[in-house]
Design a protein around this motif. Structure first.
Motif: not given
Ligand SMILES: Nc1ncnc2c1ncn2[C@@H]1O[C@H](COP(=O)(O)OP(=O)(O)O)[C@@H](O)[C@H]1O
Ligand SMILES: [Mg+2]
Length: 330
Positions: A133-153
């Motif tokens: 489960l830690k790995e599963l959450v860690n994947y989301l940490n990486g994804l949600h943290h690494s790819f963020q938009k400041t301007i929505l397109d």
């Protein structure tokens, strides 16, 4: 139009050679189904020296051919793989993209090996390890943290496929007459579902959550983060099948993950792992998170996308009531 077909290895070999995904000195030794899918046509190609996965999307859902689906969806999936390839903390959990043919909607990806997915959890005899489960959450940490938009397109908007998913998560399961006889799944399920389908207060809240699902958000989501997208490989947990990806609210990915902890009746302490391991848990909107958890639980019990659940009607009723409480919780 090239049509992927497990019974036509020679045609596939020619096709792969034309796209330089197979050397001229290589052949297709065997084709097999790598595992259970729902949406697409997926094959494992064995050349005798190496294996890889070929995936084709068609204008319908593979498991339910009567359901129309956007035929270009694998092109979106490949765009997701291209995007995450730049971030090692996300790519390390996923197969590498080998190629995409946008004309024929065929994608070639790395084979993660003959592994099982986590749908065995639904038999209620398998349990998720805390480290998994830690790995599963860690994947989301990486994804949600690494790819963020400041301007929505409109990048990876995935609107057509999202509309289909919206229908099957937020609408169809709660329609009284949707043509799907739940008693064909389990005797008495149709009657059990009826009070929820008639619950105007509940449905109003689900409609709001549905609009949120259809809205743009800041975070890149996997979009279908449930045990069928998690593989148990010799190299640890891997994540596949991001075809429902889009930029949205991160509570959606997390909500789906947590819903399946309930649907597979995992130990309560696993939930606390999600809370402690998810990087920005305290920044989340818990009302929305609970809402997405509840809707995912309900739609898996009374919607079309059924799971191999081993639960009697009493257990399903308890879960439905629990889900309703989550959705209405303020
Ligand atoms: N890269 C891969 N390596 C190993 N097995 C895979 C890979 N991609 C898919 N599979 C297997 O094929 C099944 C179907 O693939 P998936 O991408 O989930 O298709 P669908 O979109 O139809 O659900 C998966 O559940 C998994 O068992
Ligand atoms: Mg899948």
């Amino acid at each position: 139009m090239f049509i992927l077909n497990a019974n036509e290895p020679n045609e596939l070999a020619n096709y792969l050679q034309e796209h330089q995904w197979l050397g001229l000195d290589e052949t297709v030794v065997s084709l097999s189904k790598p595992g259970e899918g729902n949406m697409n046509y997926v094959l494992r190609v064995d050349t005798g020296k190496r294996t890889f996965i070929v995936k084709q999307s068609r204008g319908y859902v593979e498991k339910y051919p009567q359901v129309v689906a956007p035929e270009k969806r694998v092109v979106t999936e490949s765009a997701f793989y291209e995007k995450i390839a730049t971030k090692i903390n996300v790519q390390k959990y996923m197969p590498r993209l080998i190629g995409i043919d946008v004309e024929n909607n065929v994608m070639v990806i790395e084979d993660l090996g003959n592994s099982n997915d986590f749908t065995t959890l639904y038999d209620l005899y398998h349990f998720l390890e805390a480290d998994e489960l830690k790995e599963l959450v860690n994947y989301l940490n990486g994804l949600h943290h690494s790819f963020q938009k400041t301007i929505l397109d409109d990048e990876l908007a995935n609107l057509e496929l999202r509309k289909l998913n919206h229908e099957h998560i937020f609408h169809y399961p709660f329609m009284e007459a949707n043509g799907f006889d739940l008693n064909s799944v389990q005797d008495g399920l149709q009657e059990l579902a009826l009070p929820y389908k008639k619950d105007a207060t509940l449905k109003k809240q689900i409609t709001l959550l549905g609009s949120l699902y259809m809205s743009k958000g800041k975070y890149l989501l996997h979009g279908d983060y449930y045990p069928g997208s998690w593989l148990k490989t010799s190299d640890g947990i891997k994540i596949i099948d991001p075809e429902f990806c889009y930029y949205g609210s991160r509570e959606f990915d997390l909500g789906v993950l947590i819903a399946h902890l309930y649907l597979t009746q995992q130990d309560e302490n696993l939930l606390s792992i999600v809370v402690t391991e998810y990087d920005s848990y305290t920044d989340l909107n818990l009302e929305i998170l609970n809402g997405f958890i509840g809707v995912e639980i309900m739609r898996r019990l009374i919607g079309l996308a059924q799971l191999p659940l081993q639960m009697d009607l009493k257990q399903k009723k308890e879960l439905l009531d629990f889900a309703r409480t989550l959705i209405l919780k303020k």
